[in-house]
Design a protein around this motif. Structure first.
Motif, PDB file in Angstrom:
ATOM      1  N   ASN A  64       0.843  -1.191   0.000  1.00  0.00           N
ATOM      2  CA  ASN A  64       0.000   0.000   0.000  1.00  0.00           C
ATOM      3  C   ASN A  64       0.878   1.242   0.000  1.00  0.00           C
ATOM      4  O   ASN A  64       2.099   1.141  -0.020  1.00  0.00           O
ATOM      5  CB  ASN A  64      -0.920  -0.021   1.219  1.00  0.00           C
ATOM      6  N   GLY A  65       0.257   2.415   0.090  1.00  0.00           N
ATOM      7  CA  GLY A  65       0.985   3.669  -0.014  1.00  0.00           C
ATOM      8  C   GLY A  65       1.571   4.191   1.279  1.00  0.00           C
ATOM      9  O   GLY A  65       1.818   5.378   1.406  1.00  0.00           O
ATOM     10  N   LEU A  66       1.805   3.308   2.250  1.00  0.00           N
ATOM     11  CA  LEU A  66       2.424   3.755   3.483  1.00  0.00           C
ATOM     12  C   LEU A  66       3.387   2.710   4.015  1.00  0.00           C
ATOM     13  O   LEU A  66       3.238   1.543   3.676  1.00  0.00           O
ATOM     14  CB  LEU A  66       1.358   4.104   4.536  1.00  0.00           C
ATOM     15  N   PRO A  67       4.370   3.128   4.775  1.00  0.00           N
ATOM     16  CA  PRO A  67       4.776   4.504   4.997  1.00  0.00           C
ATOM     17  C   PRO A  67       5.465   5.075   3.768  1.00  0.00           C
ATOM     18  O   PRO A  67       5.917   4.326   2.897  1.00  0.00           O
ATOM     19  CB  PRO A  67       5.741   4.412   6.177  1.00  0.00           C
ATOM     20  N   LYS A  68       5.551   6.389   3.704  1.00  0.00           N
ATOM     21  CA  LYS A  68       6.217   7.070   2.596  1.00  0.00           C
ATOM     22  C   LYS A  68       7.576   7.573   3.074  1.00  0.00           C
ATOM     23  O   LYS A  68       7.754   7.870   4.245  1.00  0.00           O
ATOM     24  CB  LYS A  68       5.365   8.245   2.106  1.00  0.00           C
ATOM     25  N   ALA A  69       8.510   7.685   2.124  1.00  0.00           N
ATOM     26  CA  ALA A  69       9.867   8.121   2.437  1.00  0.00           C
ATOM     27  C   ALA A  69      10.033   9.613   2.164  1.00  0.00           C
ATOM     28  O   ALA A  69       9.440  10.163   1.234  1.00  0.00           O
ATOM     29  CB  ALA A  69      10.870   7.331   1.600  1.00  0.00           C
ATOM     30  N   SER A  70      10.862  10.244   2.961  1.00  0.00           N
ATOM     31  CA  SER A  70      11.129  11.673   2.843  1.00  0.00           C
ATOM     32  C   SER A  70      11.945  11.992   1.595  1.00  0.00           C
ATOM     33  O   SER A  70      12.873  11.258   1.242  1.00  0.00           O
ATOM     34  CB  SER A  70      11.907  12.122   4.085  1.00  0.00           C
ATOM     35  N   VAL A  71      11.580  13.077   0.916  1.00  0.00           N
ATOM     36  CA  VAL A  71      12.350  13.637  -0.195  1.00  0.00           C
ATOM     37  C   VAL A  71      12.499  15.137   0.062  1.00  0.00           C
ATOM     38  O   VAL A  71      11.660  15.746   0.724  1.00  0.00           O
ATOM     39  CB  VAL A  71      11.691  13.381  -1.574  1.00  0.00           C
ATOM     40  N   ASP A  72      13.580  15.713  -0.443  1.00  0.00           N
ATOM     41  CA  ASP A  72      13.839  17.140  -0.210  1.00  0.00           C
ATOM     42  C   ASP A  72      13.025  18.046  -1.121  1.00  0.00           C
ATOM     43  O   ASP A  72      12.685  19.160  -0.752  1.00  0.00           O
ATOM     44  CB  ASP A  72      15.321  17.460  -0.410  1.00  0.00           C
ATOM     45  N   ARG A  73      12.744  17.543  -2.327  1.00  0.00           N
ATOM     46  CA  ARG A  73      12.108  18.370  -3.355  1.00  0.00           C
ATOM     47  C   ARG A  73      11.231  17.468  -4.205  1.00  0.00           C
ATOM     48  O   ARG A  73      11.594  16.321  -4.467  1.00  0.00           O
ATOM     49  CB  ARG A  73      13.209  19.007  -4.195  1.00  0.00           C
ATOM     50  N   VAL A  74      10.095  17.983  -4.672  1.00  0.00           N
ATOM     51  CA  VAL A  74       9.198  17.166  -5.481  1.00  0.00           C
ATOM     52  C   VAL A  74       8.447  18.040  -6.478  1.00  0.00           C
ATOM     53  O   VAL A  74       8.107  19.189  -6.190  1.00  0.00           O
ATOM     54  CB  VAL A  74       8.222  16.360  -4.585  1.00  0.00           C
ATOM     55  N   ARG A  75       8.217  17.455  -7.632  1.00  0.00           N
ATOM     56  CA  ARG A  75       7.391  18.093  -8.662  1.00  0.00           C
ATOM     57  C   ARG A  75       5.948  17.680  -8.412  1.00  0.00           C
ATOM     58  O   ARG A  75       5.658  16.503  -8.161  1.00  0.00           O
ATOM     59  CB  ARG A  75       7.872  17.635 -10.040  1.00  0.00           C
ATOM     60  N   VAL A  76       5.026  18.633  -8.471  1.00  0.00           N
ATOM     61  CA  VAL A  76       3.612  18.393  -8.204  1.00  0.00           C
ATOM     62  C   VAL A  76       2.820  18.647  -9.476  1.00  0.00           C
ATOM     63  O   VAL A  76       2.976  19.690 -10.111  1.00  0.00           O
ATOM     64  CB  VAL A  76       3.099  19.327  -7.082  1.00  0.00           C
ATOM     65  N   SER A  77       1.998  17.663  -9.843  1.00  0.00           N
ATOM     66  CA  SER A  77       1.106  17.817 -11.000  1.00  0.00           C
ATOM     67  C   SER A  77      -0.337  17.678 -10.506  1.00  0.00           C
ATOM     68  O   SER A  77      -0.571  17.419  -9.323  1.00  0.00           O
ATOM     69  CB  SER A  77       1.406  16.743 -12.052  1.00  0.00           C
ATOM     70  N   ALA A  78      -1.275  17.788 -11.407  1.00  0.00           N
ATOM     71  CA  ALA A  78      -2.688  17.645 -11.042  1.00  0.00           C
ATOM     72  C   ALA A  78      -2.982  16.284 -10.420  1.00  0.00           C
ATOM     73  O   ALA A  78      -3.937  16.134  -9.658  1.00  0.00           O
ATOM     74  CB  ALA A  78      -3.573  17.868 -12.263  1.00  0.00           C
ATOM     75  N   MET A  79      -2.160  15.283 -10.719  1.00  0.00           N
ATOM     76  CA  MET A  79      -2.360  13.935 -10.175  1.00  0.00           C
ATOM     77  C   MET A  79      -1.646  13.713  -8.846  1.00  0.00           C
ATOM     78  O   MET A  79      -1.749  12.660  -8.248  1.00  0.00           O
ATOM     79  CB  MET A  79      -1.900  12.887 -11.182  1.00  0.00           C
ATOM     80  N   GLY A  80      -0.887  14.699  -8.370  1.00  0.00           N
ATOM     81  CA  GLY A  80      -0.191  14.560  -7.102  1.00  0.00           C
ATOM     82  C   GLY A  80       1.305  14.685  -7.263  1.00  0.00           C
ATOM     83  O   GLY A  80       1.789  15.345  -8.180  1.00  0.00           O
ATOM     84  N   PHE A  81       2.053  14.037  -6.383  1.00  0.00           N
ATOM     85  CA  PHE A  81       3.514  14.106  -6.395  1.00  0.00           C
ATOM     86  C   PHE A  81       4.087  13.143  -7.421  1.00  0.00           C
ATOM     87  O   PHE A  81       3.657  11.987  -7.499  1.00  0.00           O
ATOM     88  CB  PHE A  81       4.082  13.697  -5.033  1.00  0.00           C
ATOM     89  N   ASP A  82       5.075  13.610  -8.183  1.00  0.00           N
ATOM     90  CA  ASP A  82       5.835  12.702  -9.046  1.00  0.00           C
ATOM     91  C   ASP A  82       6.503  11.654  -8.152  1.00  0.00           C
ATOM     92  O   ASP A  82       6.877  11.950  -7.020  1.00  0.00           O
ATOM     93  CB  ASP A  82       6.916  13.456  -9.816  1.00  0.00           C
ATOM     94  N   ARG A  83       6.620  10.449  -8.641  1.00  0.00           N
ATOM     95  CA  ARG A  83       7.268   9.317  -7.955  1.00  0.00           C
ATOM     96  C   ARG A  83       6.460   8.824  -6.750  1.00  0.00           C
ATOM     97  O   ARG A  83       6.976   8.113  -5.899  1.00  0.00           O
ATOM     98  CB  ARG A  83       8.698   9.643  -7.524  1.00  0.00           C
ATOM     99  N   ASP A  84       5.178   9.212  -6.676  1.00  0.00           N
ATOM    100  CA  ASP A  84       4.343   8.738  -5.581  1.00  0.00           C
ATOM    101  C   ASP A  84       3.167   7.966  -6.158  1.00  0.00           C
ATOM    102  O   ASP A  84       2.576   8.374  -7.152  1.00  0.00           O
ATOM    103  CB  ASP A  84       3.809   9.912  -4.752  1.00  0.00           C
ATOM    104  N   PHE A  85       2.851   6.835  -5.534  1.00  0.00           N
ATOM    105  CA  PHE A  85       1.718   6.028  -5.976  1.00  0.00           C
ATOM    106  C   PHE A  85       0.875   5.684  -4.763  1.00  0.00           C
ATOM    107  O   PHE A  85       1.401   5.216  -3.751  1.00  0.00           O
ATOM    108  CB  PHE A  85       2.195   4.737  -6.656  1.00  0.00           C
ATOM    109  N   ASN A  86      -0.408   5.941  -4.863  1.00  0.00           N
ATOM    110  CA  ASN A  86      -1.323   5.602  -3.787  1.00  0.00           C
ATOM    111  C   ASN A  86      -2.327   4.592  -4.345  1.00  0.00           C
ATOM    112  O   ASN A  86      -3.207   4.951  -5.117  1.00  0.00           O
ATOM    113  CB  ASN A  86      -2.027   6.861  -3.277  1.00  0.00           C
ATOM    114  N   ARG A  87      -2.139   3.336  -3.976  1.00  0.00           N
ATOM    115  CA  ARG A  87      -2.979   2.254  -4.492  1.00  0.00           C
ATOM    116  C   ARG A  87      -4.459   2.483  -4.189  1.00  0.00           C
ATOM    117  O   ARG A  87      -5.316   2.288  -5.028  1.00  0.00           O
ATOM    118  CB  ARG A  87      -2.515   0.913  -3.920  1.00  0.00           C
TER     119      ARG A  87
END
Length: 163
Positions: free
Chosen positions: A19-42
């Protein structure tokens, strides 16, 4: 207007069987209308058809600190939140309020409810899940829709305009 900061940004790539937890910390992220790049929430993908009103999950560090004081060793990112804030209380997050940080603009849409996936956390498990769900009711963070895409960094100042 509320002034706050981005404490942590968190992502979890699609991982088969997880599942989508826990998530790991990143310093910087690109955000699109679908959410954070490199993030997947099943859950958002499979049960909510990638609902844009659930693109980002925002959680106050203050709530995590309350949970710690209550004996739950929660860390930022554990509850599947993408943005952990400091300086905004859960009760200050309301539907329609606008959060601005970096060059990103989010609109809070609805509170998140605790779910059975929290049993995946090592300090919860199936045995403690009912107690943890009760503990989190009314304070599991807020979903937000992306109004303006861009980039976020840990430490960015946040401005919240209340609805």
């Amino acid at each position: 207007m509320i002034q706050a900061k981005v404490h942590q940004l968190s992502v979890k790539p699609e991982t088969p069987g997880e599942n989508g937890l826990p998530k790991a910390s990143v310093d910087r992220v690109r955000v699109s209308a679908m959410g954070f790049d490199r993030d997947f929430n099943r859950n958002r993908h499979e049960k909510h058809a990638d609902d844009p009103d659930r693109a980002i999950l925002v959680m106050p560090l203050e709530t995590i600190e309350e949970l710690n004081a209550e004996g739950w060793p929660v860390k930022a990112g554990d509850l599947a939140e993408n943005v952990t804030t400091t300086g905004i209380l859960h009760e200050q997050m309301t539907a329609g309020s606008v959060l601005r940080a970096g060059d990103v603009e989010l609109v809070f849409t609805k509170p998140n409810n605790p779910c059975k996936n929290l049993a995946d956390l090592p300090y919860v498990g199936k045995e403690r899940l009912p107690d943890f769900i009760k503990t989190l009711l009314g304070r599991r963070g807020w979903f937000a829709r992306v109004e303006r895409a861009g980039t976020l960094q840990a430490g960015d100042s946040i401005q919240v305009d209340e609805a």
